[in-house]
Design a protein around this motif. Sequence first.
Motif, PDB file in Angstrom:
ATOM      1  N   VAL A 155       0.832  -1.204   0.000  1.00  0.00           N
ATOM      2  CA  VAL A 155       0.000   0.000   0.000  1.00  0.00           C
ATOM      3  C   VAL A 155       0.868   1.256   0.000  1.00  0.00           C
ATOM      4  O   VAL A 155       0.621   2.206  -0.754  1.00  0.00           O
ATOM      5  CB  VAL A 155      -0.960   0.006   1.211  1.00  0.00           C
ATOM      6  N   ALA A 156       1.908   1.253   0.847  1.00  0.00           N
ATOM      7  CA  ALA A 156       2.818   2.399   0.896  1.00  0.00           C
ATOM      8  C   ALA A 156       3.516   2.596  -0.442  1.00  0.00           C
ATOM      9  O   ALA A 156       3.646   3.720  -0.940  1.00  0.00           O
ATOM     10  CB  ALA A 156       3.835   2.207   2.011  1.00  0.00           C
ATOM     11  N   ALA A 164       2.472   1.715  -3.436  1.00  0.00           N
ATOM     12  CA  ALA A 164       1.523   2.203  -4.438  1.00  0.00           C
ATOM     13  C   ALA A 164       1.235   3.683  -4.238  1.00  0.00           C
ATOM     14  O   ALA A 164       1.143   4.444  -5.215  1.00  0.00           O
ATOM     15  CB  ALA A 164       0.235   1.388  -4.359  1.00  0.00           C
ATOM     16  N   PHE A 165       1.114   4.097  -2.970  1.00  0.00           N
ATOM     17  CA  PHE A 165       0.835   5.500  -2.688  1.00  0.00           C
ATOM     18  C   PHE A 165       1.995   6.380  -3.135  1.00  0.00           C
ATOM     19  O   PHE A 165       1.791   7.439  -3.728  1.00  0.00           O
ATOM     20  CB  PHE A 165       0.562   5.692  -1.199  1.00  0.00           C
ATOM     21  N   ILE A 166       3.214   5.954  -2.852  1.00  0.00           N
ATOM     22  CA  ILE A 166       4.392   6.729  -3.256  1.00  0.00           C
ATOM     23  C   ILE A 166       4.446   6.870  -4.769  1.00  0.00           C
ATOM     24  O   ILE A 166       4.662   7.959  -5.311  1.00  0.00           O
ATOM     25  CB  ILE A 166       5.672   6.069  -2.715  1.00  0.00           C
ATOM     26  N   LYS A 167       4.234   5.785  -5.459  1.00  0.00           N
ATOM     27  CA  LYS A 167       4.324   5.797  -6.917  1.00  0.00           C
ATOM     28  C   LYS A 167       3.256   6.681  -7.557  1.00  0.00           C
ATOM     29  O   LYS A 167       3.464   7.213  -8.660  1.00  0.00           O
ATOM     30  CB  LYS A 167       4.199   4.372  -7.460  1.00  0.00           C
ATOM     31  N   ALA A 168       2.122   6.847  -6.867  1.00  0.00           N
ATOM     32  CA  ALA A 168       1.018   7.617  -7.436  1.00  0.00           C
ATOM     33  C   ALA A 168       0.994   9.068  -6.980  1.00  0.00           C
ATOM     34  O   ALA A 168       0.123   9.825  -7.404  1.00  0.00           O
ATOM     35  CB  ALA A 168      -0.307   6.950  -7.067  1.00  0.00           C
ATOM     36  N   SER A 169       1.940   9.478  -6.146  1.00  0.00           N
ATOM     37  CA  SER A 169       1.906  10.823  -5.572  1.00  0.00           C
ATOM     38  C   SER A 169       3.152  11.617  -5.949  1.00  0.00           C
ATOM     39  O   SER A 169       4.112  11.083  -6.517  1.00  0.00           O
ATOM     40  CB  SER A 169       1.801  10.745  -4.045  1.00  0.00           C
ATOM     41  N   ASN A 170       3.139  12.889  -5.567  1.00  0.00           N
ATOM     42  CA  ASN A 170       4.282  13.761  -5.866  1.00  0.00           C
ATOM     43  C   ASN A 170       5.549  13.360  -5.136  1.00  0.00           C
ATOM     44  O   ASN A 170       6.650  13.757  -5.543  1.00  0.00           O
ATOM     45  CB  ASN A 170       3.933  15.208  -5.496  1.00  0.00           C
TER      46      ASN A 170
END
Length: 220
Positions: A128-129, A131-137
Amino acid sequence: MTDLLVLGGSGRTGIHVLREAAARGHRVRALVRNPDTVRAPAGVELVRGTPANIDDIREAARGTEAVISVLSNARASDNPWARPVSPPGFMTTAARDTLAVMDEQDIHRIVLASTQGAGDDWAHLNPVAKAFIKASNIKAGFADHDGVDRTVRASHADWTLARAVALSDRPAGGRVKAAERGTGRPAPRISRADFAGFLIDAVERDAWIRRAPLVWNSRG
C-alpha cells in the motif's frame, strides 16, 4: 569539538542541527542561499551559496572535518504531497559534488539524512505504501533519495545514511532508537529535533559508519 559543515541548515530539520551542534560546542559552518533569513544561533557561520554549485561547496568546506547533510527537495508548500520545485536529482547531484570536494580536501566523514524506504529499504515497505508513493508527488523525492544512496555507497567516504521514519515537529526529548532492518521494530515517527541530535551523535561517536539505520522515537 569538531569543525562541521552543514548542508540544508536553513530547513526545518537543518535548523535543529545548527542549534544542537552549536550548543554542544562544535564550530559550525552552514552553506545557505540567503543568510539574512536564517535564524541561526550565535557562533554559527553562515556562508552564502548553494549546494547546487560545487564551487560554493568547495569554499564552505574549507577547513572543516565532517559534513552533515540534511538537504531535501523543495516543494510548492510545506505539505508533504505538494508539487516538487527542486531540479530533478538535486540531492543526488549535491551528494556527488560534496563527496568530490571531500576527496579534494581530505575530509572523510559525512552523515546524511535519508528516509525510510530509500535504497534497499524499499523492499521492506508494504504494498500500500509503495503504491501511494508511486502515485503521488513524493515519488520524485524517493527517486532522488535512491540516487543519493547509490552515490554515497559508491564513495570511499566514512558515510552514514540515517533513514528517518516520518518526521514530526514535536519538541526534543523522546527516546531515540536506531537499527538496521531486521534488528528492530521501528515506531512511526521521530521529532526533527531528536533526529538532528542523532545525526550529530553519529559524527561525535564515529557511529554507524558505512551503514544505513532506521531512526525513530520509541514508544513510551
